[in-house]
Design a protein around this motif. Structure first.
Motif, PDB file in Angstrom:
ATOM      1  N   PRO A 152       0.798  -1.234   0.000  1.00  0.00           N
ATOM      2  CA  PRO A 152       0.000   0.000   0.000  1.00  0.00           C
ATOM      3  C   PRO A 152       0.825   1.277   0.000  1.00  0.00           C
ATOM      4  N   LEU A 153       2.165   1.151  -0.030  1.00  0.00           N
ATOM      5  CA  LEU A 153       3.001   2.353   0.037  1.00  0.00           C
ATOM      6  C   LEU A 153       4.323   2.085  -0.655  1.00  0.00           C
ATOM      7  N   SER A 154       4.846   3.110  -1.327  1.00  0.00           N
ATOM      8  CA  SER A 154       6.152   3.035  -1.972  1.00  0.00           C
ATOM      9  C   SER A 154       6.752   4.436  -1.990  1.00  0.00           C
ATOM     10  N   PRO A 155       8.041   4.574  -2.324  1.00  0.00           N
ATOM     11  CA  PRO A 155       8.609   5.922  -2.438  1.00  0.00           C
ATOM     12  C   PRO A 155       7.853   6.804  -3.434  1.00  0.00           C
ATOM     13  N   GLY A 157      20.245  12.837  -0.062  1.00  0.00           N
ATOM     14  CA  GLY A 157      20.586  12.021   1.097  1.00  0.00           C
ATOM     15  C   GLY A 157      19.360  11.333   1.669  1.00  0.00           C
ATOM     16  N   ALA A 158      19.590  10.492   2.664  1.00  0.00           N
ATOM     17  CA  ALA A 158      18.500   9.748   3.273  1.00  0.00           C
ATOM     18  C   ALA A 158      17.534  10.694   3.980  1.00  0.00           C
ATOM     19  N   ALA A 159      16.271  10.298   3.983  1.00  0.00           N
ATOM     20  CA  ALA A 159      15.231  11.115   4.594  1.00  0.00           C
ATOM     21  C   ALA A 159      14.143  10.215   5.150  1.00  0.00           C
ATOM     22  N   ILE A 160      13.381  10.752   6.092  1.00  0.00           N
ATOM     23  CA  ILE A 160      12.284  10.020   6.714  1.00  0.00           C
ATOM     24  C   ILE A 160      10.981  10.742   6.439  1.00  0.00           C
ATOM     25  N   GLY A 161      10.012   9.987   5.939  1.00  0.00           N
ATOM     26  CA  GLY A 161       8.681  10.530   5.706  1.00  0.00           C
ATOM     27  C   GLY A 161       7.658   9.807   6.549  1.00  0.00           C
ATOM     28  N   VAL A 162       6.426  10.319   6.545  1.00  0.00           N
ATOM     29  CA  VAL A 162       5.363   9.675   7.299  1.00  0.00           C
ATOM     30  C   VAL A 162       4.085   9.689   6.469  1.00  0.00           C
ATOM     31  N   ALA A 163       3.452   8.531   6.383  1.00  0.00           N
ATOM     32  CA  ALA A 163       2.170   8.389   5.688  1.00  0.00           C
ATOM     33  C   ALA A 163       1.108   8.037   6.717  1.00  0.00           C
ATOM     34  N   VAL A 164      -0.152   8.317   6.384  1.00  0.00           N
ATOM     35  CA  VAL A 164      -1.238   8.104   7.343  1.00  0.00           C
ATOM     36  C   VAL A 164      -2.395   7.383   6.673  1.00  0.00           C
ATOM     37  N   SER A 165      -3.122   6.612   7.467  1.00  0.00           N
ATOM     38  CA  SER A 165      -4.289   5.888   6.978  1.00  0.00           C
ATOM     39  C   SER A 165      -5.268   5.682   8.128  1.00  0.00           C
ATOM     40  N   ASP A 166      -6.524   5.446   7.763  1.00  0.00           N
ATOM     41  CA  ASP A 166      -7.542   5.084   8.750  1.00  0.00           C
ATOM     42  C   ASP A 166      -7.604   3.585   8.983  1.00  0.00           C
ATOM     43  N   SER A 167      -6.795   2.831   8.246  1.00  0.00           N
ATOM     44  CA  SER A 167      -6.785   1.375   8.339  1.00  0.00           C
ATOM     45  C   SER A 167      -5.358   0.882   8.429  1.00  0.00           C
ATOM     46  N   PRO A 168      -5.100  -0.207   9.162  1.00  0.00           N
ATOM     47  CA  PRO A 168      -3.735  -0.725   9.235  1.00  0.00           C
ATOM     48  C   PRO A 168      -3.200  -1.251   7.911  1.00  0.00           C
ATOM     49  N   THR A 169      -4.084  -1.518   6.955  1.00  0.00           N
ATOM     50  CA  THR A 169      -3.651  -2.022   5.656  1.00  0.00           C
ATOM     51  C   THR A 169      -3.799  -0.992   4.539  1.00  0.00           C
ATOM     52  N   GLY A 170      -4.102   0.250   4.900  1.00  0.00           N
ATOM     53  CA  GLY A 170      -4.196   1.310   3.906  1.00  0.00           C
ATOM     54  C   GLY A 170      -5.582   1.494   3.350  1.00  0.00           C
ATOM     55  N   PRO A 171      -5.725   2.403   2.368  1.00  0.00           N
ATOM     56  CA  PRO A 171      -4.642   3.099   1.662  1.00  0.00           C
ATOM     57  C   PRO A 171      -3.948   4.158   2.527  1.00  0.00           C
ATOM     58  N   PHE A 172      -2.657   4.337   2.269  1.00  0.00           N
ATOM     59  CA  PHE A 172      -1.851   5.336   2.961  1.00  0.00           C
ATOM     60  C   PHE A 172      -1.552   6.499   2.020  1.00  0.00           C
TER      61      PHE A 172
END
Length: 319
Positions: free
Chosen positions: A81-84, A123-138
């Motif tokens: 449900p998530l990729s770069p 360089g390396a970075a950290i992002g955050v995605a959110v969803s209302d479900s543990p399996t997405g969509p995110f």
């Protein structure tokens, strides 16, 4: 009578059907960097996804996967449900990630690389995605990275901002831990997508990457991949606060077969403690084609962790 005994014996060995888990627990794809959470009586396992060829000499990791189980033996694949590509600012591979639940929302913290633009030179970075479900969509929760390379200067290399892990304390305060070469941490605001204060850094003994923080009784645990030897092992520290100071305790797990990295995740489910990790033991597997395993975890009376025994049999069905 003999027939009944023989069938029972086979069942106990795990040969009777597929009633018992076998390590690795995921066999249809190559997975790494396990991050389990327990939500509504289900274990959700968030993983990296190795797609490198057998001949490859580096990682190829194009997305993140989600699996779930209600018995620790049978795992359902919920896909990627998530990729770069889910992040407009991101480029490169999908490195280790960690998902947590707060107030009915699921926040998936991921590490990848940043495009060169007005916000970062790369360089390396950290992002955050959110969803209302543990399996997405995110979806990208910020529209920008939460952490970029320019925000941390204690290491010179450009890939030190990887391997995020979030811990939420009993009072609701969330902490973000991450790093390669040093362990970094910062508080998160209640919205889970902004830092709440400065970034700190320190270096536990032999620390290399992959921090995982949790609390058991009154003790906080910092578990991580260590570089005291090559290949990596899993070591840990304890503290009376999620902010430290951290006291080194020793090795939890030795090197894993056919893989020079190891990355752990820990969960308590139906009264038992589980230690997730990856190795390279699937056919055609290796350091760039890894597979997640799970074994039991045990504590001594003083709260220290006994060494984890790696097994091919894995764990029994959770009841």
């Amino acid at each position: 009578m003999k027939s009944t005994f023989y069938l029972t014996f086979l069942f106990c060995l795990g040969f009777f059907g597929k009633s018992y888990s076998q390590n690795p627990i995921i066999t249809d794809v190559f997975t790494a960097d396990p991050a389990p959470i327990v939500y509504q009586d289900t274990v959700f396992l968030y993983t990296s996804h190795d797609t490198a060829s057998v001949e490859a000499t580096n990682y190829q990791m194009k997305d993140w996967l989600v699996f779930s189980s209600t018995d620790m033996v049978n795992w359902t694949n919920h896909g990627a449900p998530l990729s770069p590509k889910s992040f407009s600012w991101a480029t490169g591979d999908a490195y280790a990630a960690h998902c947590v639940e707060k107030d009915g929302k699921f926040y998936w913290y991921v590490s990848t690389f940043h495009k060169k633009d007005e916000n970062s030179n790369g360089g390396a970075a950290i992002g955050v995605a959110v969803s209302d479900s543990p399996t997405g969509p995110f979806k990208d929760a910020l529209g920008k990275a939460l952490i970029v390379n320019e925000m941390t200067t204690d290491n010179e290399h450009g890939w030190d901002d990887i391997d995020p892990a979030v811990f939420i304390d009993d009072d609701g305060q969330a902490y973000l831990y991450w790093g390669n070469g040093s362990c970094k941490w910062a508080k998160l605001k209640d919205n889970m997508v902004e830092l709440d204060g400065p970034i700190h850094h320190f270096k536990p003994k032999h620390f290399i990457e992959g921090p995982w923080v949790y609390k058991r009784q009154d003790l906080y645990y910092l578990v991580y991949a260590s570089a005291g030897t090559k290949p990596e092992m899993i070591e840990y520290c304890t503290a009376s606060s999620p902010e430290g100071p951290w006291n080194y305790q020793g090795i939890i797990m030795e090197n894993v077969p056919n893989c020079f990295t190891v990355h752990s995740g820990i969960a308590t489910y139906k009264g038992k403690d589980y230690f997730f990790y990856h190795n390279g033991t699937l056919p055609t597997g290796g350091s760039y084609r890894r597979s997640i395993c799970v074994d039991y975890m045990h504590y001594n009376e003083d709260g220290t962790i006994r060494k984890v025994t790696q097994t091919k049999e894995g764990v029994l069905p959770a009841e």
